[in-house]
Design a protein around this motif. Sequence first.
Motif, mmCIF file in Angstrom:
data_model
loop_
_atom_site.group_PDB
_atom_site.id
_atom_site.type_symbol
_atom_site.label_atom_id
_atom_site.label_comp_id
_atom_site.label_asym_id
_atom_site.label_seq_id
_atom_site.Cartn_x
_atom_site.Cartn_y
_atom_site.Cartn_z
ATOM 1 N N HIS A 151 0.824 -1.220 0.000
ATOM 2 C CA HIS A 151 0.000 0.000 0.000
ATOM 3 C C HIS A 151 0.856 1.266 0.000
ATOM 4 N N LEU A 152 2.135 1.127 0.365
ATOM 5 C CA LEU A 152 3.025 2.293 0.298
ATOM 6 C C LEU A 152 3.600 2.456 -1.098
ATOM 7 N N LEU A 153 3.596 1.394 -1.869
ATOM 8 C CA LEU A 153 4.171 1.452 -3.222
ATOM 9 C C LEU A 153 3.136 1.834 -4.271
ATOM 10 N N VAL A 154 1.903 1.434 -4.027
ATOM 11 C CA VAL A 154 0.797 1.788 -4.942
ATOM 12 C C VAL A 154 -0.280 2.461 -4.095
ATOM 13 N N PRO A 155 -0.391 3.785 -4.170
ATOM 14 C CA PRO A 155 -1.308 4.489 -3.261
ATOM 15 C C PRO A 155 -2.775 4.385 -3.681
ATOM 16 N N PHE A 156 -3.628 4.494 -2.686
ATOM 17 C CA PHE A 156 -5.066 4.611 -2.945
ATOM 18 C C PHE A 156 -5.362 6.051 -3.348
ATOM 19 N N LEU A 157 -6.262 6.221 -4.279
ATOM 20 C CA LEU A 157 -6.639 7.579 -4.708
ATOM 21 C C LEU A 157 -7.476 8.265 -3.633
ATOM 22 N N GLU A 158 -8.740 7.845 -3.483
ATOM 23 C CA GLU A 158 -9.635 8.563 -2.571
ATOM 24 C C GLU A 158 -9.276 8.367 -1.106
ATOM 25 N N ALA A 159 -8.722 7.196 -0.773
ATOM 26 C CA ALA A 159 -8.514 6.897 0.639
ATOM 27 C C ALA A 159 -7.161 7.368 1.141
ATOM 28 N N SER A 215 -1.063 1.947 8.080
ATOM 29 C CA SER A 215 -1.242 3.132 7.240
ATOM 30 C C SER A 215 -1.659 4.305 8.106
ATOM 31 N N SER A 216 -0.853 5.343 8.120
ATOM 32 C CA SER A 216 -1.142 6.500 8.963
ATOM 33 C C SER A 216 -1.682 7.657 8.124
ATOM 34 N N HIS A 217 -1.420 7.613 6.807
ATOM 35 C CA HIS A 217 -1.840 8.729 5.970
ATOM 36 C C HIS A 217 -3.120 8.367 5.207
ATOM 37 N N SER A 218 -3.857 7.412 5.729
ATOM 38 C CA SER A 218 -5.077 6.995 5.063
ATOM 39 C C SER A 218 -6.276 7.451 5.896
ATOM 40 N N VAL A 219 -7.473 7.261 5.348
ATOM 41 C CA VAL A 219 -8.678 7.698 6.049
ATOM 42 C C VAL A 219 -8.823 6.963 7.380
ATOM 43 N N ILE A 220 -8.567 5.660 7.365
ATOM 44 C CA ILE A 220 -8.646 4.898 8.621
ATOM 45 C C ILE A 220 -7.264 4.331 8.937
#
Length: 317
Positions: A94-102, A269-274
């Motif tokens: 998840h750090l290599l391929v980021p989520f767009l909205e989340a 994940s600290s920079h995500s919505v949850i």
Amino acid sequence: MEKKDDQFEEFFKTLPQKHACGSLFAQYKGFWFDGAFLHGVITFYNHFEAHNSDIILATIPKAGTTWLKALTFSIVNRKKYSIPDSPLLFNNPHLLVPFLEASLYNKGKVPNVKSIPSPRIFATHIPLQCLPNTILGNSSCRIIYLCRNPLDLFTSSIHFLIQNGLFPQEPESMDGAFESFCEGIFQYGPFWDHMLGYWEASIKDSNKVLFLKYEDLKRDINSFVKKIAEFMGYGFSQLEEDEGMVEQVAKLCSLETLKYLDCNNKGGSSHSVIKVAFRSFFRKGKVGDWANFLTPTMAKRLEDLMKEKFKDTGLTL
Ligand code: A3P
């Protein structure tokens, strides 16, 4: 539609709302979103500009997003990094391929994604029906959708929520969550409309949308590594195939490899919505694990629902 934080709060209040699984969901364009995620969905819609070389990974949560991220990242970057040097061995996918909205557009942020070298690989849980035109019509970027049997999807979702302390403690919560899932009031639900949106788009234009099933990847990952690579324009050469590159990529991205790496057992994940623990993305990875979790009555209800919703669509799960 530009929405600042307070504007978003006001906008959110105007939408149909329901409580489910301990969260407040709002219905937007026919789909149910948690407020924090919806803010990112709208900001992304308003600001993202697709490049022709972009690769968008689309999934409903718990369909195998982490696996798809690992696979596409390693296929695209296989000439840049040898397998023992792969960033996947040291970073959660998840750090290599980021989520767009989340992640990138979360809470109304507008990131600078223009300078990311091509091909940019992004992931999203947004239903096709809510994607911006820049992805659907105005660019030739490609979408890879990974689908999963809804019985396993529900089972995996509940384990994930419990593991991250996000599932309500009350004993009746499980029945409530199951009911909500069947009514479509679940993160990014209804699952049937989510799946059918991408399914129909893949039938219409198979060069634009590659529709994959988790169960097929489990059955024959090597063939699907090749298929995904070809779809992205990164097909394996005969020499690479002879040298076993396909199998090496598949092994690197397997649950058996990723689950035991330090980088996937520490932090989250600290920079995500949850806030979620990285380790919670790797559980059993079994097809049919729902049998250990759902009662026969629950399973029958979901199977009947799938029959009804997928009737005459050609989609079988
Ligand atoms: P289970 O809970 O059934 O084990 P997502 O990545 O969309 O959040 O989905 C998580 C699900 O994919 C979990 O399913 C997880 O175990 C499984 N998964 C994660 N990495 C995987 C991999 N490399 N190969 C196969 N399955 C994987």
